[in-house]
Write a protein that holds these residues in place. Structure first.
Motif, PDB file in Angstrom:
ATOM      1  N   ILE A  17     -35.601  81.468  95.119  1.00 17.05           N
ATOM      2  CA  ILE A  17     -34.722  80.607  94.196  1.00 17.05           C
ATOM      3  C   ILE A  17     -34.927  81.074  92.764  1.00 17.05           C
ATOM      4  O   ILE A  17     -33.645  80.977  92.239  1.00 17.05           O
ATOM      5  CB  ILE A  17     -35.866  79.464  94.384  1.00 17.05           C
ATOM      6  CG1 ILE A  17     -35.886  78.781  95.680  1.00 17.05           C
ATOM      7  CG2 ILE A  17     -34.990  78.310  93.341  1.00 17.05           C
ATOM      8  CD1 ILE A  17     -34.402  78.276  96.180  1.00 17.05           C
ATOM      9  N   LEU A  18     -35.948  81.886  92.407  1.00 14.04           N
ATOM     10  CA  LEU A  18     -35.443  82.378  91.168  1.00 14.04           C
ATOM     11  C   LEU A  18     -34.481  83.542  90.827  1.00 14.04           C
ATOM     12  O   LEU A  18     -33.962  83.653  89.891  1.00 14.04           O
ATOM     13  CB  LEU A  18     -37.163  83.320  90.698  1.00 14.04           C
ATOM     14  CG  LEU A  18     -38.306  82.248  90.259  1.00 14.04           C
ATOM     15  CD1 LEU A  18     -39.515  82.777  90.221  1.00 14.04           C
ATOM     16  CD2 LEU A  18     -37.880  81.231  89.166  1.00 14.04           C
ATOM     17  N   ALA A  19     -34.651  84.349  92.134  1.00 13.20           N
ATOM     18  CA  ALA A  19     -33.412  85.227  92.152  1.00 13.20           C
ATOM     19  C   ALA A  19     -32.022  84.634  92.039  1.00 13.20           C
ATOM     20  O   ALA A  19     -31.084  85.115  91.240  1.00 13.20           O
ATOM     21  CB  ALA A  19     -33.419  86.175  93.439  1.00 13.20           C
ATOM     22  N   LEU A  20     -31.739  83.483  92.751  1.00  9.82           N
ATOM     23  CA  LEU A  20     -30.608  82.757  92.762  1.00  9.82           C
ATOM     24  C   LEU A  20     -30.206  82.491  91.546  1.00  9.82           C
ATOM     25  O   LEU A  20     -29.330  82.323  90.839  1.00  9.82           O
ATOM     26  CB  LEU A  20     -30.595  81.557  93.782  1.00  9.82           C
ATOM     27  CG  LEU A  20     -30.601  82.119  95.258  1.00  9.82           C
ATOM     28  CD1 LEU A  20     -30.806  81.135  96.012  1.00  9.82           C
ATOM     29  CD2 LEU A  20     -29.358  82.885  95.472  1.00  9.82           C
ATOM     30  N   ILE A  21     -31.439  81.797  90.690  1.00 14.05           N
ATOM     31  CA  ILE A  21     -31.233  81.151  89.335  1.00 14.05           C
ATOM     32  C   ILE A  21     -30.886  82.289  88.431  1.00 14.05           C
ATOM     33  O   ILE A  21     -30.045  82.209  87.592  1.00 14.05           O
ATOM     34  CB  ILE A  21     -32.572  80.638  88.909  1.00 14.05           C
ATOM     35  CG1 ILE A  21     -32.720  78.874  89.643  1.00 14.05           C
ATOM     36  CG2 ILE A  21     -32.461  80.550  87.495  1.00 14.05           C
ATOM     37  CD1 ILE A  21     -34.341  78.725  89.329  1.00 14.05           C
ATOM     38  N   ASP A  22     -31.644  83.508  88.488  1.00 12.76           N
ATOM     39  CA  ASP A  22     -30.976  84.700  87.700  1.00 12.76           C
ATOM     40  C   ASP A  22     -29.753  84.939  88.039  1.00 12.76           C
ATOM     41  O   ASP A  22     -28.971  85.449  86.810  1.00 12.76           O
ATOM     42  CB  ASP A  22     -31.953  85.798  87.914  1.00 12.76           C
ATOM     43  CG  ASP A  22     -31.905  86.975  86.905  1.00 12.76           C
ATOM     44  OD1 ASP A  22     -31.655  86.721  85.691  1.00 12.76           O
ATOM     45  OD2 ASP A  22     -32.069  88.168  87.102  1.00 12.76           O
ATOM     46  N   LEU A  23     -28.916  85.090  89.240  1.00 13.27           N
ATOM     47  CA  LEU A  23     -27.713  85.472  89.321  1.00 13.27           C
ATOM     48  C   LEU A  23     -26.667  84.257  88.640  1.00 13.27           C
ATOM     49  O   LEU A  23     -25.700  84.538  88.191  1.00 13.27           O
ATOM     50  CB  LEU A  23     -27.314  85.599  90.872  1.00 13.27           C
ATOM     51  CG  LEU A  23     -27.955  86.805  91.379  1.00 13.27           C
ATOM     52  CD1 LEU A  23     -27.967  86.695  92.968  1.00 13.27           C
ATOM     53  CD2 LEU A  23     -27.236  88.208  90.931  1.00 13.27           C
ATOM     54  N   ALA A  24     -27.070  83.040  89.100  1.00 14.67           N
ATOM     55  CA  ALA A  24     -26.239  81.910  88.710  1.00 14.67           C
ATOM     56  C   ALA A  24     -26.265  81.948  86.825  1.00 14.67           C
ATOM     57  O   ALA A  24     -25.313  81.846  86.454  1.00 14.67           O
ATOM     58  CB  ALA A  24     -26.681  80.596  89.064  1.00 14.67           C
ATOM     59  N   ALA A  25     -27.249  82.262  86.331  1.00 14.02           N
ATOM     60  CA  ALA A  25     -27.274  82.358  84.930  1.00 14.02           C
ATOM     61  C   ALA A  25     -26.565  83.287  84.417  1.00 14.02           C
ATOM     62  O   ALA A  25     -25.935  83.044  83.218  1.00 14.02           O
ATOM     63  CB  ALA A  25     -28.700  82.184  84.421  1.00 14.02           C
ATOM     64  N   SER A  26     -26.692  84.376  85.105  1.00 17.14           N
ATOM     65  CA  SER A  26     -25.874  85.616  84.487  1.00 17.14           C
ATOM     66  C   SER A  26     -24.398  85.246  84.583  1.00 17.14           C
ATOM     67  O   SER A  26     -23.472  85.407  83.701  1.00 17.14           O
ATOM     68  CB  SER A  26     -26.385  86.967  85.312  1.00 17.14           C
ATOM     69  OG  SER A  26     -25.602  88.000  85.046  1.00 17.14           O
ATOM     70  N   SER A  27     -23.957  84.718  85.734  1.00 19.80           N
ATOM     71  CA  SER A  27     -22.503  84.461  86.063  1.00 19.80           C
ATOM     72  C   SER A  27     -22.078  83.328  84.806  1.00 19.80           C
ATOM     73  O   SER A  27     -20.813  83.596  84.082  1.00 19.80           O
ATOM     74  CB  SER A  27     -22.493  83.944  87.251  1.00 19.80           C
ATOM     75  OG  SER A  27     -23.032  84.816  88.220  1.00 19.80           O
ATOM     76  N   VAL A  28     -22.863  82.409  84.796  1.00 20.84           N
ATOM     77  CA  VAL A  28     -22.559  81.388  83.663  1.00 20.84           C
ATOM     78  C   VAL A  28     -22.447  82.127  82.259  1.00 20.84           C
ATOM     79  O   VAL A  28     -21.302  81.899  81.586  1.00 20.84           O
ATOM     80  CB  VAL A  28     -23.423  80.167  83.673  1.00 20.84           C
ATOM     81  CG1 VAL A  28     -23.306  79.390  82.512  1.00 20.84           C
ATOM     82  CG2 VAL A  28     -23.392  79.294  84.898  1.00 20.84           C
ATOM     83  N   ALA A  29     -23.363  82.897  81.919  1.00 20.41           N
ATOM     84  CA  ALA A  29     -23.349  83.434  80.608  1.00 20.41           C
ATOM     85  C   ALA A  29     -22.026  84.708  80.354  1.00 20.41           C
ATOM     86  O   ALA A  29     -21.580  84.385  79.430  1.00 20.41           O
ATOM     87  CB  ALA A  29     -24.683  84.205  80.320  1.00 20.41           C
ATOM     88  N   GLN A  30     -21.902  85.174  81.559  1.00 21.59           N
ATOM     89  CA  GLN A  30     -21.013  86.303  81.254  1.00 21.59           C
ATOM     90  C   GLN A  30     -19.378  85.570  81.301  1.00 21.59           C
ATOM     91  O   GLN A  30     -18.777  85.866  80.552  1.00 21.59           O
ATOM     92  CB  GLN A  30     -20.958  87.062  82.550  1.00 21.59           C
ATOM     93  CG  GLN A  30     -21.921  87.982  82.415  1.00 21.59           C
ATOM     94  CD  GLN A  30     -22.083  89.012  83.446  1.00 21.59           C
ATOM     95  OE1 GLN A  30     -21.450  90.055  83.483  1.00 21.59           O
ATOM     96  NE2 GLN A  30     -23.087  89.002  84.437  1.00 21.59           N
ATOM     97  N   LYS A  31     -19.370  84.611  81.969  1.00 28.48           N
ATOM     98  CA  LYS A  31     -18.147  83.861  82.023  1.00 28.48           C
ATOM     99  C   LYS A  31     -17.923  82.993  80.589  1.00 28.48           C
ATOM    100  O   LYS A  31     -16.627  83.245  80.087  1.00 28.48           O
ATOM    101  CB  LYS A  31     -18.260  82.521  83.066  1.00 28.48           C
ATOM    102  CG  LYS A  31     -16.832  81.953  83.183  1.00 28.48           C
ATOM    103  CD  LYS A  31     -16.821  80.855  84.129  1.00 28.48           C
ATOM    104  CE  LYS A  31     -15.479  79.890  84.106  1.00 28.48           C
ATOM    105  NZ  LYS A  31     -15.452  78.916  85.254  1.00 28.48           N
ATOM    106  N   PHE A  32     -18.919  82.476  80.212  1.00 28.18           N
ATOM    107  CA  PHE A  32     -18.979  82.021  78.727  1.00 28.18           C
ATOM    108  C   PHE A  32     -18.515  82.996  77.743  1.00 28.18           C
ATOM    109  O   PHE A  32     -17.757  82.970  76.716  1.00 28.18           O
ATOM    110  CB  PHE A  32     -20.050  81.113  78.204  1.00 28.18           C
ATOM    111  CG  PHE A  32     -20.150  80.451  77.121  1.00 28.18           C
ATOM    112  CD1 PHE A  32     -19.454  79.527  76.656  1.00 28.18           C
ATOM    113  CD2 PHE A  32     -21.051  81.539  75.936  1.00 28.18           C
ATOM    114  CE1 PHE A  32     -19.459  79.064  75.210  1.00 28.18           C
ATOM    115  CE2 PHE A  32     -20.826  80.905  74.556  1.00 28.18           C
ATOM    116  CZ  PHE A  32     -20.353  79.584  74.166  1.00 28.18           C
ATOM    117  N   SER A  33     -19.527  84.170  77.575  1.00 24.92           N
ATOM    118  CA  SER A  33     -19.275  85.014  76.533  1.00 24.92           C
ATOM    119  C   SER A  33     -18.315  86.075  76.664  1.00 24.92           C
ATOM    120  O   SER A  33     -17.693  86.682  75.625  1.00 24.92           O
ATOM    121  CB  SER A  33     -20.695  85.770  76.428  1.00 24.92           C
ATOM    122  OG  SER A  33     -20.689  86.843  77.591  1.00 24.92           O
TER     123      SER A  33
END
Length: 169
Positions: A17-33
């Motif tokens: 789950i932590l690995a999935l969270i890390d991937l999701a957070a990265s995707s959200v951050a990259q899309k935003f920034s």
């Protein structure tokens, strides 16, 4: 989630789950920034309920706070038992990501808070950031105090761990 994700209790391993969270957070951050973003810290991860093998896991991410080069992403994790269509909120995580350009941190756009929920989320994120800085400073001070304490004081604290709480004031 598949049997490869199982822990010794037969539920989904928290690391999966932590690995999935890390991937999701990265995707959200990259899309935003608009920049590559890397994980700076898992600030908080709360596992509310176990996830069973065979459940569908969905992650919902939102930028909750931005600084100059970093941003906090809040990830909510949901698990659905498909055979019964039962969906449960099972996890909340807050991840600090840093935008990178040419190998160095780069500024991120400001977060525009339009709704009351946006404003509350941003201000709560700002409070978390400030409290984290205070806790980090306090922990460094208290750790130095412990390291400089004589063994007799350390022994006393080990015998009466509740007395360590008085150091916080």
């Amino acid at each position: 989630m598949t049997p490869n994700d199982a822990n010794v209790l037969g539920n989904v391993f928290g690391g999966s789950i932590l690995a999935l969270i890390d991937l999701a957070a990265s995707s959200v951050a990259q899309k935003f920034s608009g920049h590559v973003c890397v994980t700076a810290a898992f600030d908080r991860v709360d596992f509310h309920n176990p996830i069973e093998i065979g459940m569908l896991v969905e992650l919902d991410g939102v930028v909750s706070y931005v600084g100059r080069t970093s941003l906090e992403v809040t990830i909510d994790v949901y698990a659905t038992r498909l055979t019964k269509n039962e969906r449960h909120h099972v996890n909340t995580a807050r991840v600090t990501m840093v935008a990178i350009g040419n190998g160095k941190p780069v500024p991120v756009p400001r977060l525009i808070c339009e709704t009351r929920e946006d404003k509350l989320r941003f201000l709560s994120g700002q409070l978390r950031r400030e409290l984290k800085a205070q806790r980090t400073e306090q922990m460094a001070t208290l750790t130095a105090r412990l390291e400089n304490s004589p063994d007799i004081e350390l022994d006393s604290l080990l015998e009466n761990p509740d007395s360590l709480g008085c150091w916080l004031s």
